[in-house]
Design a protein around this motif. Sequence first.
Motif, PDB file in Angstrom:
ATOM      1  N   ALA A   1       0.853  -1.185   0.000  1.00  0.00           N
ATOM      2  CA  ALA A   1       0.000   0.000   0.000  1.00  0.00           C
ATOM      3  C   ALA A   1       0.892   1.241   0.000  1.00  0.00           C
ATOM      4  CB  ALA A   1      -0.910  -0.004   1.234  1.00  0.00           C
ATOM      5  N   ASP A   2       0.318   2.386  -0.346  1.00  0.00           N
ATOM      6  CA  ASP A   2       1.067   3.638  -0.334  1.00  0.00           C
ATOM      7  C   ASP A   2       1.651   3.871   1.057  1.00  0.00           C
ATOM      8  OD1 ASP A   2       0.002   3.791  -2.876  1.00  0.00           O
ATOM      9  OD2 ASP A   2      -1.562   5.229  -2.322  1.00  0.00           O
ATOM     10  N   ASP A   3       2.828   4.465   1.119  1.00  0.00           N
ATOM     11  CA  ASP A   3       3.550   4.630   2.382  1.00  0.00           C
ATOM     12  C   ASP A   3       2.703   5.246   3.492  1.00  0.00           C
ATOM     13  OD1 ASP A   3       5.974   3.433   1.948  1.00  0.00           O
ATOM     14  OD2 ASP A   3       7.097   5.279   1.617  1.00  0.00           O
ATOM     15  N   ALA A   4       1.862   6.230   3.143  1.00  0.00           N
ATOM     16  CA  ALA A   4       1.134   6.978   4.166  1.00  0.00           C
ATOM     17  C   ALA A   4      -0.085   6.239   4.719  1.00  0.00           C
ATOM     18  CB  ALA A   4       0.694   8.328   3.611  1.00  0.00           C
ATOM     19  N   VAL A   5      -0.457   5.122   4.093  1.00  0.00           N
ATOM     20  CA  VAL A   5      -1.673   4.412   4.496  1.00  0.00           C
ATOM     21  C   VAL A   5      -1.504   3.813   5.892  1.00  0.00           C
ATOM     22  CG1 VAL A   5      -3.161   2.423   4.001  1.00  0.00           C
ATOM     23  CG2 VAL A   5      -2.398   3.917   2.142  1.00  0.00           C
ATOM     24  N   LYS A   6      -2.442   4.114   6.769  1.00  0.00           N
ATOM     25  CA  LYS A   6      -2.445   3.510   8.094  1.00  0.00           C
ATOM     26  C   LYS A   6      -3.141   2.157   7.987  1.00  0.00           C
ATOM     27  CE  LYS A   6      -3.150   4.756  12.932  1.00  0.00           C
ATOM     28  NZ  LYS A   6      -3.736   5.706  13.901  1.00  0.00           N
ATOM     29  N   LEU A   7      -2.515   1.130   8.530  1.00  0.00           N
ATOM     30  CA  LEU A   7      -2.977  -0.241   8.318  1.00  0.00           C
ATOM     31  C   LEU A   7      -4.073  -0.626   9.317  1.00  0.00           C
ATOM     32  CD1 LEU A   7       0.470  -1.886   7.528  1.00  0.00           C
ATOM     33  CD2 LEU A   7      -1.266  -1.069   5.913  1.00  0.00           C
ATOM     34  N   VAL A   8      -5.205   0.041   9.173  1.00  0.00           N
ATOM     35  CA  VAL A   8      -6.380  -0.226  10.005  1.00  0.00           C
ATOM     36  C   VAL A   8      -7.445  -0.903   9.149  1.00  0.00           C
ATOM     37  CG1 VAL A   8      -5.935   1.672  11.577  1.00  0.00           C
ATOM     38  CG2 VAL A   8      -7.311   2.073   9.536  1.00  0.00           C
ATOM     39  N   PRO A   9      -8.319  -1.705   9.761  1.00  0.00           N
ATOM     40  CA  PRO A   9      -9.341  -2.423   8.996  1.00  0.00           C
ATOM     41  C   PRO A   9     -10.357  -1.482   8.335  1.00  0.00           C
ATOM     42  CG  PRO A   9      -9.097  -3.346  11.201  1.00  0.00           C
ATOM     43  CD  PRO A   9      -8.352  -2.057  11.191  1.00  0.00           C
ATOM     44  N   PHE A  10     -10.915  -1.955   7.237  1.00  0.00           N
ATOM     45  CA  PHE A  10     -12.043  -1.278   6.592  1.00  0.00           C
ATOM     46  C   PHE A  10     -13.298  -1.601   7.395  1.00  0.00           C
ATOM     47  CE2 PHE A  10      -9.105  -0.990   3.071  1.00  0.00           C
ATOM     48  CZ  PHE A  10      -9.504   0.164   2.373  1.00  0.00           C
ATOM     49  N   VAL A  11     -13.534  -0.836   8.450  1.00  0.00           N
ATOM     50  CA  VAL A  11     -14.621  -1.160   9.375  1.00  0.00           C
ATOM     51  C   VAL A  11     -16.002  -1.000   8.746  1.00  0.00           C
ATOM     52  CG1 VAL A  11     -13.291  -0.634  11.440  1.00  0.00           C
ATOM     53  CG2 VAL A  11     -14.568   1.197  10.306  1.00  0.00           C
ATOM     54  N   ASP A  12     -16.073  -0.277   7.610  1.00  0.00           N
ATOM     55  CA  ASP A  12     -17.370  -0.115   6.949  1.00  0.00           C
ATOM     56  C   ASP A  12     -17.721  -1.307   6.073  1.00  0.00           C
ATOM     57  OD1 ASP A  12     -15.262   0.537   5.287  1.00  0.00           O
ATOM     58  OD2 ASP A  12     -16.360   2.075   4.178  1.00  0.00           O
ATOM     59  N   SER A  13     -16.842  -2.328   6.019  1.00  0.00           N
ATOM     60  CA  SER A  13     -17.134  -3.530   5.244  1.00  0.00           C
ATOM     61  C   SER A  13     -18.300  -4.287   5.866  1.00  0.00           C
ATOM     62  CB  SER A  13     -15.907  -4.444   5.189  1.00  0.00           C
ATOM     63  OG  SER A  13     -16.271  -5.771   4.861  1.00  0.00           O
ATOM     64  N   PRO A  14     -19.392  -4.511   5.126  1.00  0.00           N
ATOM     65  CA  PRO A  14     -20.496  -5.312   5.666  1.00  0.00           C
ATOM     66  C   PRO A  14     -20.059  -6.715   6.093  1.00  0.00           C
ATOM     67  CG  PRO A  14     -21.197  -4.142   3.695  1.00  0.00           C
ATOM     68  CD  PRO A  14     -19.711  -3.968   3.789  1.00  0.00           C
ATOM     69  N   VAL A  15     -19.060  -7.260   5.379  1.00  0.00           N
ATOM     70  CA  VAL A  15     -18.563  -8.589   5.738  1.00  0.00           C
ATOM     71  C   VAL A  15     -17.918  -8.555   7.123  1.00  0.00           C
ATOM     72  CG1 VAL A  15     -16.882 -10.391   5.158  1.00  0.00           C
ATOM     73  CG2 VAL A  15     -18.246  -9.335   3.352  1.00  0.00           C
ATOM     74  N   LEU A  16     -17.056  -7.577   7.366  1.00  0.00           N
ATOM     75  CA  LEU A  16     -16.391  -7.489   8.664  1.00  0.00           C
ATOM     76  C   LEU A  16     -17.391  -7.180   9.773  1.00  0.00           C
ATOM     77  CD1 LEU A  16     -13.013  -5.668   7.895  1.00  0.00           C
ATOM     78  CD2 LEU A  16     -13.576  -8.104   7.829  1.00  0.00           C
ATOM     79  N   GLN A  17     -18.415  -6.427   9.453  1.00  0.00           N
ATOM     80  CA  GLN A  17     -19.441  -6.149  10.459  1.00  0.00           C
ATOM     81  C   GLN A  17     -20.199  -7.415  10.846  1.00  0.00           C
ATOM     82  OE1 GLN A  17     -21.792  -2.910   8.861  1.00  0.00           O
ATOM     83  NE2 GLN A  17     -20.034  -1.507   8.854  1.00  0.00           N
ATOM     84  N   ARG A  18     -20.277  -8.366   9.892  1.00  0.00           N
ATOM     85  CA  ARG A  18     -20.969  -9.629  10.182  1.00  0.00           C
ATOM     86  C   ARG A  18     -20.073 -10.620  10.920  1.00  0.00           C
ATOM     87  NH1 ARG A  18     -22.877  -9.038   4.783  1.00  0.00           N
ATOM     88  NH2 ARG A  18     -21.471 -10.690   4.059  1.00  0.00           N
ATOM     89  N   VAL A  19     -18.820 -10.770  10.435  1.00  0.00           N
ATOM     90  CA  VAL A  19     -17.960 -11.829  10.966  1.00  0.00           C
ATOM     91  C   VAL A  19     -17.061 -11.344  12.094  1.00  0.00           C
ATOM     92  CG1 VAL A  19     -17.962 -12.974   8.724  1.00  0.00           C
ATOM     93  CG2 VAL A  19     -16.042 -11.477   9.326  1.00  0.00           C
ATOM     94  N   GLY A  20     -16.923 -10.052  12.237  1.00  0.00           N
ATOM     95  CA  GLY A  20     -16.057  -9.517  13.279  1.00  0.00           C
ATOM     96  C   GLY A  20     -14.653  -9.246  12.778  1.00  0.00           C
TER      97      GLY A  20
END
Length: 364
Positions: A294-313
Amino acid sequence: MPGVTLPSVPRYSPGPPTSEDLEYADLAIIDISKAATPEGRAELAITVREAMTNFGFFYVINHGYDQTQTARITDISDVLFAGVGQEEKKLYEGTMKATGSYQGYKLRNYWHIDGGVRDQVEHYNIHRDVNKREHPQPIRPFLQEIEAFARHNHFNILHPILRLLALGLELDEEALVNIHGYNAPGETYVRFMKYYPRSEEDETRTKNVWLKGHTDFGSVTILWSQPVSGLQILTPSGKWKWIRHMDNALVINAGDALEFLSGGFYRATIHRVVQPPADQRNQPRLGAFYFCLADDAVKLVPFVDSPVLQRVGIKRRFSDEQAPSMETWRRGRTSAYGQTELKKGIDGVVEEEIINGVLVQHYN
């Protein structure tokens, strides 16, 4: 490059694939040409999601380079090893430990493998902007082709894969593409890599391991499949299995950054390199890669708005506040690899170190 007279290059012959009866991982095969349509992407996204959540590895075919183009990249790769003398290699040696960047040569004997044995692998790393630094004289006639190779990997392979991965998370198709820019500050690069046969003593002392089990630190790694076997993955069942060579196919795997960004949904798979099977034992192992970060400045945090992650945790390795940037993570992993004193884990097999406050494990 149609209509262009290309500079001549010595032919490299890797020899035939192994005929040994090895236990291979059963990986999905993705026809990336189908990603050209919305319907094709929707279909492929399901397969890619399953592959990345189970193994973290899959094959790609119909990627846009024919067998002749792929063979030429292999020929060009070997120029950096067989065509450059040791003194000139030293002039272009990378400063991994000091800078956290792999640009230039990683020469032999840099990494500690096990039992006091050091590695017998060389690689040369070229930033996707091939003019970012000077290169050894023998490779300079081929820089235009290497740059075209980098662009092909980035736009025709990486970006379609990132769109499929985003769809698998039920995100906007461009969510991951947008943080993997071609011109943004970052370290995405082409790597040419050559393993050399080792002594029997070194094989015994390392239990035939050439590169201990690890995860890559970037988002996605693209390996252009080559005939000499050696790559293995640690399957979810805890068993090491070989990766089969497929002519003109790519082997794709997830790295740490993708695991972090996907909240642990996509697996950064542990893989290693071991001594080739008996019928290839005396052959060098030459490969071409595209390491995608990923681009250098990108902070490696989850895409919390992902419906999949909201379902599975979400499975976090660190809090969002402590999440490293891509630049911080790749500098930490690059400078430490093969150079730090590792501690044995509780089981006495896994070795561990802490990088940027995160536990990193190595499997030997």
